[in-house]
Design a protein around this motif. Structure first.
Motif, mmCIF file in Angstrom:
data_model
loop_
_atom_site.group_PDB
_atom_site.id
_atom_site.type_symbol
_atom_site.label_atom_id
_atom_site.label_comp_id
_atom_site.label_asym_id
_atom_site.label_seq_id
_atom_site.Cartn_x
_atom_site.Cartn_y
_atom_site.Cartn_z
ATOM 1 N N ALA A 41 0.827 -1.208 0.000
ATOM 2 C CA ALA A 41 0.000 0.000 0.000
ATOM 3 C C ALA A 41 0.861 1.258 0.000
ATOM 4 O O ALA A 41 0.505 2.269 -0.615
ATOM 5 C CB ALA A 41 -0.928 -0.010 1.213
ATOM 6 N N TRP A 42 2.003 1.196 0.668
ATOM 7 C CA TRP A 42 2.911 2.346 0.700
ATOM 8 C C TRP A 42 3.509 2.600 -0.678
ATOM 9 O O TRP A 42 3.590 3.741 -1.127
ATOM 10 C CB TRP A 42 4.011 2.100 1.723
ATOM 11 C CG TRP A 42 5.053 3.155 1.810
ATOM 12 C CD1 TRP A 42 6.384 3.024 1.511
ATOM 13 C CD2 TRP A 42 4.891 4.511 2.243
ATOM 14 N NE1 TRP A 42 7.056 4.192 1.714
ATOM 15 C CE2 TRP A 42 6.165 5.135 2.170
ATOM 16 C CE3 TRP A 42 3.802 5.265 2.673
ATOM 17 C CZ2 TRP A 42 6.359 6.469 2.521
ATOM 18 C CZ3 TRP A 42 3.994 6.589 3.020
ATOM 19 C CH2 TRP A 42 5.261 7.185 2.946
ATOM 20 N N GLU A 43 3.892 1.537 -1.373
ATOM 21 C CA GLU A 43 4.442 1.711 -2.723
ATOM 22 C C GLU A 43 3.401 2.284 -3.666
ATOM 23 O O GLU A 43 3.729 3.032 -4.601
ATOM 24 C CB GLU A 43 4.996 0.401 -3.258
ATOM 25 C CG GLU A 43 5.735 0.566 -4.572
ATOM 26 C CD GLU A 43 6.452 -0.699 -5.035
ATOM 27 O OE1 GLU A 43 7.235 -0.616 -5.998
ATOM 28 O OE2 GLU A 43 6.236 -1.767 -4.427
ATOM 29 N N ALA A 44 2.139 1.936 -3.425
ATOM 30 C CA ALA A 44 1.053 2.451 -4.264
ATOM 31 C C ALA A 44 0.637 3.870 -3.886
ATOM 32 O O ALA A 44 -0.135 4.508 -4.615
ATOM 33 C CB ALA A 44 -0.158 1.517 -4.164
ATOM 34 N N THR A 45 1.138 4.375 -2.780
ATOM 35 C CA THR A 45 0.819 5.733 -2.342
ATOM 36 C C THR A 45 1.443 6.752 -3.291
ATOM 37 O O THR A 45 2.556 6.551 -3.783
ATOM 38 C CB THR A 45 1.342 5.963 -0.907
ATOM 39 O OG1 THR A 45 0.689 5.038 -0.033
ATOM 40 C CG2 THR A 45 1.077 7.379 -0.441
ATOM 41 N N ALA A 46 0.762 7.820 -3.531
ATOM 42 C CA ALA A 46 1.266 8.856 -4.440
ATOM 43 C C ALA A 46 2.632 9.355 -3.963
ATOM 44 O O ALA A 46 2.827 9.592 -2.767
ATOM 45 C CB ALA A 46 0.288 10.015 -4.508
ATOM 46 N N PRO A 47 3.578 9.504 -4.873
ATOM 47 C CA PRO A 47 4.903 10.012 -4.485
ATOM 48 C C PRO A 47 4.831 11.331 -3.724
ATOM 49 O O PRO A 47 5.636 11.568 -2.818
ATOM 50 C CB PRO A 47 5.616 10.184 -5.831
ATOM 51 C CG PRO A 47 4.948 9.206 -6.749
ATOM 52 C CD PRO A 47 3.511 9.171 -6.312
ATOM 53 N N GLU A 48 3.886 12.187 -4.085
ATOM 54 C CA GLU A 48 3.753 13.471 -3.399
ATOM 55 C C GLU A 48 3.431 13.280 -1.923
ATOM 56 O O GLU A 48 3.899 14.051 -1.068
ATOM 57 C CB GLU A 48 2.667 14.315 -4.066
ATOM 58 C CG GLU A 48 2.998 14.788 -5.466
ATOM 59 C CD GLU A 48 2.815 13.699 -6.540
ATOM 60 O OE1 GLU A 48 3.203 13.948 -7.688
ATOM 61 O OE2 GLU A 48 2.271 12.619 -6.206
ATOM 62 N N GLU A 49 2.649 12.257 -1.611
ATOM 63 C CA GLU A 49 2.306 11.998 -0.216
ATOM 64 C C GLU A 49 3.504 11.432 0.545
ATOM 65 O O GLU A 49 3.762 11.805 1.694
ATOM 66 C CB GLU A 49 1.123 11.041 -0.130
ATOM 67 C CG GLU A 49 0.611 10.831 1.292
ATOM 68 C CD GLU A 49 -0.657 10.001 1.352
ATOM 69 O OE1 GLU A 49 -0.945 9.457 2.435
ATOM 70 O OE2 GLU A 49 -1.355 9.894 0.314
ATOM 71 N N ARG A 50 4.241 10.532 -0.104
ATOM 72 C CA ARG A 50 5.457 10.015 0.541
ATOM 73 C C ARG A 50 6.436 11.163 0.805
ATOM 74 O O ARG A 50 7.040 11.247 1.875
ATOM 75 C CB ARG A 50 6.119 8.945 -0.330
ATOM 76 C CG ARG A 50 5.285 7.692 -0.528
ATOM 77 C CD ARG A 50 6.144 6.483 -0.884
ATOM 78 N NE ARG A 50 6.891 6.653 -2.110
ATOM 79 C CZ ARG A 50 6.465 6.290 -3.324
ATOM 80 N NH1 ARG A 50 5.259 5.754 -3.455
ATOM 81 N NH2 ARG A 50 7.219 6.461 -4.382
ATOM 82 N N ALA A 51 6.590 12.035 -0.182
ATOM 83 C CA ALA A 51 7.506 13.168 -0.028
ATOM 84 C C ALA A 51 7.062 14.091 1.097
ATOM 85 O O ALA A 51 7.893 14.601 1.869
ATOM 86 C CB ALA A 51 7.611 13.936 -1.338
ATOM 87 N N ALA A 52 5.780 14.311 1.216
ATOM 88 C CA ALA A 52 5.271 15.208 2.255
ATOM 89 C C ALA A 52 5.581 14.674 3.651
ATOM 90 O O ALA A 52 5.943 15.435 4.556
ATOM 91 C CB ALA A 52 3.765 15.404 2.088
ATOM 92 N N ILE A 53 5.466 13.373 3.829
ATOM 93 C CA ILE A 53 5.767 12.773 5.132
ATOM 94 C C ILE A 53 7.256 12.906 5.451
ATOM 95 O O ILE A 53 7.640 13.243 6.582
ATOM 96 C CB ILE A 53 5.313 11.298 5.153
ATOM 97 C CG1 ILE A 53 3.785 11.225 5.155
ATOM 98 C CG2 ILE A 53 5.898 10.562 6.366
ATOM 99 C CD1 ILE A 53 3.223 9.830 4.971
ATOM 100 N N LEU A 54 8.091 12.671 4.458
ATOM 101 C CA LEU A 54 9.534 12.827 4.672
ATOM 102 C C LEU A 54 9.889 14.270 5.027
ATOM 103 O O LEU A 54 10.701 14.519 5.926
ATOM 104 C CB LEU A 54 10.290 12.374 3.426
ATOM 105 C CG LEU A 54 10.277 10.861 3.160
ATOM 106 C CD1 LEU A 54 10.650 10.574 1.705
ATOM 107 C CD2 LEU A 54 11.222 10.126 4.093
ATOM 108 N N ASN A 55 9.292 15.220 4.337
ATOM 109 C CA ASN A 55 9.561 16.630 4.640
ATOM 110 C C ASN A 55 9.045 17.015 6.022
ATOM 111 O O ASN A 55 9.691 17.808 6.736
ATOM 112 C CB ASN A 55 8.937 17.527 3.572
ATOM 113 C CG ASN A 55 9.785 17.622 2.321
ATOM 114 O OD1 ASN A 55 11.006 17.692 2.400
ATOM 115 N ND2 ASN A 55 9.141 17.633 1.163
ATOM 116 N N ARG A 56 7.901 16.462 6.419
ATOM 117 C CA ARG A 56 7.394 16.757 7.768
ATOM 118 C C ARG A 56 8.334 16.185 8.828
ATOM 119 O O ARG A 56 8.572 16.820 9.864
ATOM 120 C CB ARG A 56 5.980 16.202 7.952
ATOM 121 C CG ARG A 56 4.910 17.024 7.279
ATOM 122 C CD ARG A 56 3.528 16.736 7.845
ATOM 123 N NE ARG A 56 3.087 15.368 7.603
ATOM 124 C CZ ARG A 56 2.428 14.977 6.505
ATOM 125 N NH1 ARG A 56 2.158 15.861 5.540
ATOM 126 N NH2 ARG A 56 2.046 13.730 6.366
#
Length: 492
Positions: free
Chosen positions: A66-81
């Motif tokens: 499910a994480w791999e299927a998550t939009a890259p923008e959402e993964r990036a937002a979590i990393l930036n937070r």
């Protein structure tokens, strides 16, 4: 820590716990974390076993698709937070790093800032294209693509010296590219190398099951290399342990990334400004007590200038106090354990017994080891051959450029090389003859960047890299996809 430091790293949340689907008891009981400077209690963490590792790996494998299927923008937002959270809580976190790892305050601050940098660089990488179009070569008019896909679950094993940075750079890269992570921090620094990271990602909103922290000993590392749910292991540490990790991963057909240290040469050319060369050599040798894989392990100087350079370094060493950085104004803190101080003292004694000159330092007092300078060091001495991982400046004289290159390349390691000289083109030409993964002209050896691939040759690793474009190269693999407009018959 006193109550004023309890808001973000609240000990009541994680004391005696491991981080597997949240904060839970480990099956290995608990373990005290003590300060290398004075042995005082820093905190108590849960201790994981192989059984806990298996539970974490299974949970990570279930959460990863499910994480791999998550939009890259959402993964990036979590990393930036997560980066924002580390920086916002820097004043609280820095004292923990100082006490747990023996870091002086500026080095602890570097850990926060560089870790945030690695998170932000990984966030940018998450947004990069992962599909490459290929031209069909068989005339079938098929659309052909190479698509980068995550390995699945990445195991991370990190060391004690820069526990936050050297954990988060792999964790961030793995998460950015769609992997889940099971992380084993060094048992001596599980708070800076584990608890801080778990708390940052908790507050950043990382979905459950994607990051697990399993502090433990060699048993947990061995289980990580064998567990069928873990597809890749990223290891940073000693060559001795790294070779065993590589062997175990190879036996189990896992991808493995090894970053194992270095015996890094800084070559001072005959046209170099000696004051500037000495400054660079001192920083590269003595930062964080020399406990850095990129530390300057050999200072190569022309025969006519080697003695003067050694004396200049000795003068600097006299002005670098050693102490407990949590309490004292000092330039050098403690080594991680007293046994390391004794090992380094034996290396210095070996050099002196074989004809080297000890200018200053050389004697341990508990975990404290002063800035030390040796000159007249030659092949055959332990100070020349071994990665010291301590605050010892090793000055070696050379007769000409060919010998300087020969001496630098004698090492089985191949991480960093530096050359300092006024003629930049000449310095770079010499530097390109060094067998290293990083080359710095007119700079010291302790240099890294979240956007530059990090790694070395020989005993410095297995040729793998981390950060920058290496994020997608190391933490994903290709799937070749061909698509025809419609299926067609074959002659059978």
């Amino acid at each position: 820590m006193d109550g004023s430091l309890a808001e973000f790293l609240d000990q009541s949340v994680w004391t005696g716990k491991v981080y597997i689907d949240g904060w839970n008891d480990g099956t290995g009981g608990t373990e005290a974390v003590t300060a290398p400077a004075d042995g005082a209690l820093v905190g108590t963490i849960g201790r994981a076993t192989a059984r806990d590792l298996a539970r974490a790996a299974a949970s990570a494998a279930a959460a990863q698709p499910a994480w791999e299927a998550t939009a890259p923008e959402e993964r990036a937002a979590i990393l930036n937070r997560a980066a924002d959270i580390l920086q916002a809580n820097a004043d609280e976190l820095i004292p923990w790093i100082i006490r747990e790892s023996g870091s002086i305050p500026p080095k602890a601050g570097i850990e926060i800032e560089h870790s945030a940098g690695f998170l932000r660089a990984a966030a940018e990488a998450a947004l990069e294209p992962r599909v490459l179009a290929l031209k069909s070569v068989d005339g079938r008019e098929a659309e052909e693509q190479l698509i980068r896909v995550a390995h699945g679950v990445v195991g991370v094993i990190s060391p004690f010296n820069f526990p936050l940075i050297l954990s988060i750079r792999a964790i961030a890269a793995a998460l950015a590219t769609g992997n889940a992570v099971v992380h084993k921090p060094d048992p001596r620094t599980p708070i800076s190398g584990g608890v801080m990271i778990a708390r940052a990602f908790e507050d950043a909103g990382l979905p459950s099951g994607l990051l697990h922290i399993v502090p433990g000993g060699a048993e947990v590392g061995a289980a990580m290399c064998a567990d069928p749910n873990i597809a890749m292991v990223s290891f940073t540490g000693s060559p001795e342990v790294g070779s065993r990790v590589g062997e175990a991963c190879g036996r189990n057909l896992k991808k493995v990334q090894l970053e194992l240290g270095g015996k890094n040469a800084l070559i001072v050319m005959d046209d170099a400004d000696l004051d500037i060369a000495a400054s660079n050599a001192a920083w590269g040798t003595w930062l964080h007590q020399g406990q850095i894989c990129m530390a300057t392990g050999l200072i190569l100087a022309p025969v006519a200038k080697a003695a003067m350079l050694a004396e200049m370094l000795a003068t600097k060493a006299h002005h670098l106090p050693v102490g407990n950085p949590a309490m004292d104004a000092c330039a050098l803190g403690p080594l991680i354990v007293e046994a390391e101080a004794k090992r380094i003292e034996a290396i210095v004694e070996d050099a002196v017994a074989k004809g080297a000159t000890l200018h200053v330092g050389g004697k341990a007092k508990g975990t404290m080891f002063p800035a030390t300078v040796l000159s007249g060091v030659k092949p055959g001495m332990r100070a020349f051959e071994e990665e010291i991982f301590g605050p010892v400046a090793v000055v070696v004289a050379y007769t000409d450029e060919a010998q300087a290159v020969e001496l630098a390349n004698m090492s089985d390691f191949g991480l960093v090389g530096s050359v300092i000289g006024s003629d930049v083109a000449r310095a770079k030409a010499l530097g390109m003859r060094l067998k290293v993964g990083h080359l710095h002209i007119n700079d010291q050896t302790v240099t890294a960047s979240p956007i530059a691939p990090f790694g070395g040759r020989g005993r410095s690793g297995n040729g793998s890299r981390i950060s920058g474009p290496a994020i997608w190269e190391e933490f994903t693999q290709y799937v070749w996809v061909t698509t025809k407009p419609a299926a067609t018959p074959y002659p059978f």
